[in-house]
Design an enzyme around this catalytic site. Structure first.
Site, PDB file in Angstrom:
ATOM      1  N   ASP A 199     -61.095  -7.104  -0.266  1.00 18.57           N
ATOM      2  CA  ASP A 199     -61.156  -6.082  -1.315  1.00 18.57           C
ATOM      3  C   ASP A 199     -61.920  -6.631  -2.507  1.00 18.57           C
ATOM      4  O   ASP A 199     -61.524  -7.630  -3.116  1.00 18.57           O
ATOM      5  CB  ASP A 199     -59.749  -5.672  -1.749  1.00 18.57           C
ATOM      6  CG  ASP A 199     -59.810  -4.554  -2.773  1.00 18.57           C
ATOM      7  OD1 ASP A 199     -60.051  -3.403  -2.372  1.00 18.57           O
ATOM      8  OD2 ASP A 199     -59.644  -4.850  -3.978  1.00 18.57           O
ATOM      9  N   TYR A 249     -65.249  -6.970 -11.041  1.00 22.65           N
ATOM     10  CA  TYR A 249     -64.675  -8.316 -10.945  1.00 22.65           C
ATOM     11  C   TYR A 249     -65.718  -9.383 -11.248  1.00 22.65           C
ATOM     12  O   TYR A 249     -65.374 -10.543 -11.496  1.00 22.65           O
ATOM     13  CB  TYR A 249     -64.068  -8.558  -9.564  1.00 22.65           C
ATOM     14  CG  TYR A 249     -63.009  -7.564  -9.148  1.00 22.65           C
ATOM     15  CD1 TYR A 249     -62.385  -6.720 -10.084  1.00 22.65           C
ATOM     16  CD2 TYR A 249     -62.617  -7.443  -7.821  1.00 22.65           C
ATOM     17  CE1 TYR A 249     -61.423  -5.801  -9.691  1.00 22.65           C
ATOM     18  CE2 TYR A 249     -61.650  -6.533  -7.425  1.00 22.65           C
ATOM     19  CZ  TYR A 249     -61.069  -5.706  -8.360  1.00 22.65           C
ATOM     20  OH  TYR A 249     -60.120  -4.792  -7.974  1.00 22.65           O
ATOM     21  N   LYS A 254     -66.139  -1.167  -4.993  1.00 20.87           N
ATOM     22  CA  LYS A 254     -65.796  -0.026  -5.848  1.00 20.87           C
ATOM     23  C   LYS A 254     -66.899   0.284  -6.855  1.00 20.87           C
ATOM     24  O   LYS A 254     -67.547  -0.617  -7.384  1.00 20.87           O
ATOM     25  CB  LYS A 254     -64.493  -0.323  -6.603  1.00 20.87           C
ATOM     26  CG  LYS A 254     -63.340  -0.746  -5.704  1.00 20.87           C
ATOM     27  CD  LYS A 254     -62.083  -1.042  -6.484  1.00 20.87           C
ATOM     28  CE  LYS A 254     -61.031  -1.686  -5.597  1.00 20.87           C
ATOM     29  NZ  LYS A 254     -61.294  -3.108  -5.348  1.00 20.87           N
ATOM     30  N   HIS A 279     -63.548   3.572  -8.597  1.00 15.92           N
ATOM     31  CA  HIS A 279     -62.555   2.595  -9.060  1.00 15.92           C
ATOM     32  C   HIS A 279     -61.495   3.218  -9.971  1.00 15.92           C
ATOM     33  O   HIS A 279     -60.306   2.898  -9.862  1.00 15.92           O
ATOM     34  CB  HIS A 279     -63.264   1.453  -9.787  1.00 15.92           C
ATOM     35  CG  HIS A 279     -62.470   0.194  -9.849  1.00 15.92           C
ATOM     36  ND1 HIS A 279     -63.052  -1.043  -9.933  1.00 15.92           N
ATOM     37  CD2 HIS A 279     -61.135  -0.038  -9.829  1.00 15.92           C
ATOM     38  CE1 HIS A 279     -62.109  -1.980  -9.967  1.00 15.92           C
ATOM     39  NE2 HIS A 279     -60.945  -1.385  -9.909  1.00 15.92           N
TER      40      HIS A 279
END
Length: 336
Positions: free
Chosen positions: A46, A51, A80, A113
């Site tokens: 994931d 990030y 995402k 997201h």
């Protein structure tokens, strides 16, 4: 190659129930974490643009290809779409950017997201545009609706993304995009743990054929609260399971086993190799052990509320929690 326990998405694809999460995994450690996860047996990764570690994740994946003999088709990879790229004309570019960062030709799953659009001037590096009225808040774009963005997701080429879904969506958000387009998301990834089992949303998703992936299964450190695995009820369940099975069962394994009940997937994150391995061990809980975990639901708690983020909050009501009910806050633009 076995994917372990899986669930079938509404696309017909199989998603492994035990995934490896990369949220809050720092540069310099996430690539090794991904490699060790794949070595331990994980086949579900994931990821997300926000990030800011996808290049290193890609390095870990390629290392696994070279050293472990794993093939691309052996791994289910999710990423995402970030909030600043919700404008329909930006969605295809955002996907291409993620694929370039990862060094991959396709994703198995691409999620919206958050049900929140940030204003964008097209700068892919400006992930948190600040409000001109308040530099401590992001600039919400009320002109882009969830339906606008979902329609753009639907149009993404199938050779680049096998399935599309959403994350952090409520029943209201899901209902809006489904009614407007007739296209049901394959997945809704949500904060879900023993403090926040969310039966109404789980039941709605089951009715619609939407798979649930749980994040923050142990809680998270955004608010400095003790992790769920430190609770005496969880420790007692682990002790009971250990005695019943004759094998050591850890509190983390109890929580992850609970998270998968009902066929949901869960994406624990660690960059510590022994914990990565520990988190992959499959445990079946007995009814009395499940009841101990369920007992925490009476202390309902949501950790991830962007309206409370510091130093940059999101002035929008997503979940209708008390902190989000400021009358100055934006409402989610459903597009209906």
């Amino acid at each position: 190659m076995s994917l372990g326990k899986t669930a079938k998405l509404n696309t017909g694809a199989e998603i492994p129930l035990r995934g490896y999460g990369t949220w809050q995994a720092k540069p310099g450690e996430v690539g090794e974490g991904v490699f060790q996860a794949l070595k331990a047996g994980y086949r579900h990764l994931d990821l997300a643009r926000i990030y800011q570690n996808q290049r290193e994740v890609g390095q870990g994946i390629r290392r696994a290809f070279q050293e472990l003999g794993i093939k691309r088709e052996d791994i289910f990879i999710t990423s995402k779409l970030w909030n600043s790229e919700h404008r329909p004309d930006l969605v295809p570019r955002a996907l291409d950017n993620t694929l370039n960062e990862l060094g991959l030709e396709y994703l198995d799953l691409y999620l919206v997201h958050w049900p929140v659009a940030f204003k964008s001037n097209g700068d892919i590096f400006n992930l948190f545009p600040r409000s001109p009225e308040n530099n401590n808040q992001v600039d919400i774009d009320d002109d882009v609706s969830l339906v606008d963005t979902w329609k753009a997701m639907i149009q993404l080429p199938k050779e680049k993304v096998r399935a599309i879904g959403v994350s952090n969506f409520t029943e209201e958000h899901l209902e809006a995009i489904i009614k407007a387009t007739g296209v049901v998301p394959a997945v809704n990834q949500i904060e879900r743990h023993p403090y926040l089992p969310n039966p109404p949303l789980i039941n709605y998703a089951k009715e619609k054929g939407i798979h649930i992936t749980a994040y923050s299964a142990f809680g998270n450190n955004l608010v400095g609260a003790p992790l769920i695995i430190t609770r005496p009820e969880i420790k007692e369940a682990a002790e009971k399971a250990s005695k019943r099975t004759g094998k050591t069962v850890t509190p983390a394994q109890v929580v992850l086993a609970w998270s998968e009940i009902g066929g949901h997937s869960v994406i624990p994150k660690s960059v510590n190799t022994p914990r990565i391995q520990e988190n992959f061990v499959d445990v079946e809980l007995a009814p009395d052990e499940i009841a101990l975990v369920d007992s925490l639901a009476k202390e309902e708690k949501r950790y991830n509320i962007p309206a409370g983020y510091k130093p940059t909050s999101w002035p929008i009501n997503i979940f209708n929690t008390p902190v989000e009910q400021d009358p100055k806050f934006h409402k989610v633009n459903l597009g209906i």
